[in-house]
Write a protein that holds these residues in place. Structure first.
Motif, PDB file in Angstrom:
ATOM      1  N   LYS A  95      -7.829  -0.863   1.647  1.00 37.06           N
ATOM      2  CA  LYS A  95      -8.012  -1.376   0.282  1.00 37.06           C
ATOM      3  C   LYS A  95      -7.070  -2.538   0.014  1.00 37.06           C
ATOM      4  CE  LYS A  95      -8.084   0.114  -4.564  1.00 37.06           C
ATOM      5  NZ  LYS A  95      -7.893   1.258  -5.487  1.00 37.06           N
ATOM      6  N   GLY A 146      -4.238   3.765   2.220  1.00 38.15           N
ATOM      7  CA  GLY A 146      -4.514   2.648   1.323  1.00 38.15           C
ATOM      8  C   GLY A 146      -4.463   1.293   1.994  1.00 38.15           C
ATOM      9  N   ALA A 160       0.854  -1.186   0.000  1.00 31.31           N
ATOM     10  CA  ALA A 160       0.000   0.000   0.000  1.00 31.31           C
ATOM     11  C   ALA A 160       0.889   1.234   0.000  1.00 31.31           C
ATOM     12  CB  ALA A 160      -0.921   0.011   1.213  1.00 31.31           C
TER      13      ALA A 160
END
Length: 437
Positions: free
Chosen positions: A279, A276, A271
């Motif tokens: 996700k 992030g 990430a």
């Protein structure tokens, strides 16, 4: 496609979800309804409730870009377009074909089978709508339209214990972690793996801790699997490495299976920053699920036979002949199989193990399994034995346990009087004329 003019848009809206709208009646923006992502708990509470795992099919990443006279008109047209795209993607996925092979479906029918629309990312302008959406299809209604699909084997119920290692040390349900939340967000309804996902509250942090995830002993695993209604264990692990605060995060994922922690596969993701992380973990859950599906199709995701309590084999007629003239026949026919429930105070795991071992060591006992587990309280054991209750009590007394009660409700405690010694045989009579000893 019309080029994007940044001045036409307001600040991008945050990710949110909407109840399945009947677009013919207008766009409904309020109403999360009967489904949710993550339970919002008060500070200090443990546990993350998994989202619904059985009622919806989900298609994510549907991109739309539609212009209209007004913002609402552009959004409505974009959502209709997303429903059509989502249907084609779902049909192609279920049949192993491309989206172009999917049959056309009227918008009115799509309105009736779409259970919800999830806004992953959107930009809203006065005359234009650009977004990445997720479409949720009702499983019952959509399944009839998809038709028969080549059958995929389904796994036995798998107890999920997600392990996260992030600087301070490994954790499972001892505290809420990003990895646990990612597994709670994942919609398992489309997976052939039957995941049993604990919330992580109540006794879960005590029973499903990092020590249990690494324990190979089968006896305690049997009690836990029975408690959670599962037949086997999967332990997905993630090892997070942060380069510097707020910087890139590298993650190594490991898909483990069974009480021995068999590794079914590993992979790495990254990430760009902390924003992030979620996700990346969502993508990691999907790829871990793919590893378990590959193992299932390859015949490697089978419950360990040692996790199943096997009943002793009963003698067959060939090994133990009994006839009407055989004196042993009347003895065998007089022995009945009895069932009873035993109450046992279990302050720790060792007490439970020792009590079960003592019961199984008594001749005639067929099985002694955990019916209800309560560490620090009173647990219930299910007992099956041949013979009478008095013989069972004597057998337990010889092993340092006391069995109280009668019928099918018994109580078992440690210690107790030893069995009374057999009475001494009477002395032989003294012949006449001889002095008594």
């Amino acid at each position: 496609m019309k080029p994007v003019n940044p001045s036409d848009f307001v600040v991008p809206a945050p990710r949110r979800r909407f109840r399945a709208p009947m677009i013919a009646l207008g766009v409904a923006l309020a109403g999360v309804g009967g489904w949710y992502a993550i339970a919002q708990l008060a500070p200090g509470d443990r546990g993350v409730a998994p989202i619904d795992s059985s009622s919806n099919y989900e298609v994510t990443g549907v991109q739309v870009d539609v212009a209209g006279k007004t913002a609402d008109e552009a959004r409505t047209a974009a959502w209709r377009l997303a429903q059509r795209k989502g249907w084609k993607i779902l049909w192609g996925r279920m049949h192993g074909l491309g989206p172009d092979a999917a049959p056309g479906v009227p918008d009115s029918t799509l309105d009736s089978i779409v259970a919800g629309i999830e806004v992953e990312q959107e930009q809203v302008g006065p005359h234009r709508y650009i977004a990445t959406l997720g479409i949720l299809f009702d499983r019952g209604r959509t399944g009839e339209m998809i038709g028969s699909v080549n059958g995929t084997p389904h796994s036995a119920p798998m107890l999920v214990i997600p392990v996260e290692m992030d600087g301070a040390g490994p954790v499972t349900f001892e505290q809420r972690s990003s990895w646990q939340k990612a597994w709670a967000r994942y919609r398992t309804g489309q997976s052939p793996i039957d995941y049993v996902r604990p919330y992580g509250n109540g006794p879960d942090p005590l029973l499903l801790n990092i020590g249990q995830a690494n324990r190979p002993g089968r006896l305690w695993w049997r009690a836990l699997l029975d408690q959670y209604g599962a037949s086997d264990i999967v332990v997905p692990e993630v090892h997070l490495q942060r380069r510097f605060p707020g910087g890139p995060i590298a993650a190594r994922f490991i898909a483990r299976h069974g009480p021995d922690g068999e590794v079914l596969g590993t992979f790495t993701l990254a990430a760009p920053n902390t924003a992030g992380l979620d996700k990346m973990l969502d993508q990691g859950v999907k790829q871990v699920d793919d590893l378990y599906i590959q193992a299932l199709n390859g015949g490697r995701l089978k419950p360990d036979p040692s996790l199943t309590i096997e009943e002793p084999d009963t003698p067959t007629d060939d090994l133990l002949p009994t006839t009407a003239d055989d004196p042993l026949a009347s003895v065998i026919s007089g022995i009945d199989q009895n069932n009873a429930t035993i109450q046992l105070e279990t302050g720790d795991v060792a007490t439970l193990d020792q009590a079960q071992a003592a019961l199984r060591a008594v001749p005639g006992v067929q099985s002694a399994s955990v019916q209800s587990l309560a560490l620090g309280g009173t647990s219930l054991l299910s007992l099956t034995y041949n013979g009478d209750l008095a013989a069972l009590k004597i057998g337990l007394q010889a092993r340092g346990w006391r069995l109280e009660g009668s019928g099918t409700a018994l109580s078992m405690k440690r210690g107790g009087p030893a069995p009374a010694p057999a009475a001494a045989p009477p002395a032989p009579p003294t012949p006449a004329g001889q002095p008594k000893p």
